[in-house]
Design a protein around this motif. Structure first.
Motif, short mmCIF file in Angstrom:
data_model
loop_
_atom_site.label_atom_id
_atom_site.label_comp_id
_atom_site.label_asym_id
_atom_site.label_seq_id
_atom_site.Cartn_x
_atom_site.Cartn_y
_atom_site.Cartn_z
N MET A 122 43.08 38.24 33.99
CA MET A 122 44.12 38.77 34.86
C MET A 122 43.51 38.98 36.24
N ALA A 123 44.20 38.56 37.27
CA ALA A 123 43.63 38.66 38.61
C ALA A 123 44.72 38.88 39.64
N GLY A 124 44.29 39.03 40.88
CA GLY A 124 45.22 39.10 41.98
C GLY A 124 46.04 40.39 42.02
N ASP A 125 47.21 40.29 42.62
CA ASP A 125 48.06 41.45 42.86
C ASP A 125 48.48 42.14 41.57
N ILE A 126 48.66 41.37 40.49
CA ILE A 126 49.09 41.96 39.23
C ILE A 126 48.02 42.93 38.71
#
Length: 275
Positions: free
Chosen positions: A51-55
């Motif tokens: 899981m990466a980024g804005d989430i």
């Protein structure tokens, strides 16, 4: 909150670092109704295997805010990329402004000797900001402090170039359940990312109750070596009779680059520790 409430500022590299390193100490301050502010200097975006980024950033923001609320603390996440932190002038000035604005009695942060480059960067940033909070031409848009706060380092077991000096020894045996509950708020870390990183993801139970039991053992295994390493110091502080009932401690080292900690101020900042 009483008029004599302390102001505790945690400057951590990642959203779960405060609870991981000093969850027991912060729980005690929360129980005593002191003012606690936790800042994550990075956005935590690198702390997961799928899981990466804005989430992920939003998830970790929610987890940390939930954990902080359990001890009556506030939480703020800065936007610096996780895993890419460097001790730049811009972030140093941001740290200076944060310390000046919050006006803490005590700052808790990482020690300069650590496995994680983000941890080392935050330690360097706080070290470089400690005296400068009193210098008017630096970040002049924020009024200076008349004196710099006491800065204490999170506990760790690293030995090179220097092991942690046990300036303050806090018995957190009675706070272990709270520490586990605080860390459980950081589900993305304690039940997903760190087990994956350590190769034990398949050992994490699916059942919520069983997960808490599993996490309790993990926390105990993490904290037990501190009790063993600093056994003599625990006896010095708490006495041989009390020492036998102390299973878990959090050790703090006072930074030599900030205000020194005299006996009277030590009693004020750590009234729950025998002097």
């Amino acid at each position: 909150m009483s008029e004599k409430s302390l102001r505790i500022l945690v400057l951590a590299a990642h959203p779960d670092d405060a609870e991981f390193h000093v969850g027991g100490l912060l729980s005690i301050y929360g129980e005593l109704d002191h003012c606690i502010r936790i800042v994550s200097v990075t956005n935590g975006a690198a702390g997961h295997h799928d899981m990466a980024g804005d989430i992920l950033v939003q998830r970790r923001q929610t987890e940390a805010t939930t954990a902080a609320a359990q001890i009556g603390a506030t939480f703020e996440m800065w936007e610096h990329p996780d895993g890419q932190l460097a001790p730049t002038l811009d972030i140093r000035f941001q740290i200076i402004r944060e310390i000046r604005t919050f006006q803490p009695d005590l700052v808790l942060t990482h020690r300069p000797y650590d496995y994680h480059p983000d941890h080392r960067a935050v330690a360097q940033l706080v070290q470089d900001a400690s005296y400068m909070v009193t210098v008017p031409p630096i970040a002049p848009e924020t009024p200076i402090l008349p004196r710099d706060p006491v800065v204490a380092y999170f506990p760790d077991l690293f030995t090179r170039p220097n092991p942690l000096r046990a300036d303050v020894v806090v018995d957190v045996t009675a706070q272990m359940d709270r520490i586990v509950r605080l860390l459980a708020c950081h589900a993305s870390q304690v039940f997903e990312w760190m087990p994956f990183n350590q190769g034990v993801l398949d050992q994490v139970p699916d059942n919520e109750s069983a997960r808490i039991t599993w996490l309790r053992q993990w926390v105990e295994d993490f904290k037990a070596p501190f009790t063993e390493r600093y056994r003599d110091r625990i006896i010095d502080v708490y006495g041989a009779q009390a020492e036998s009932a102390i299973a878990y401690v959090e050790i703090l080292e006072i930074s030599e680059y900030a205000r020194s900690l005299g006996a009277q101020e030590k009693q004020s900042l750590f009234p729950f520790v025998p002097q």
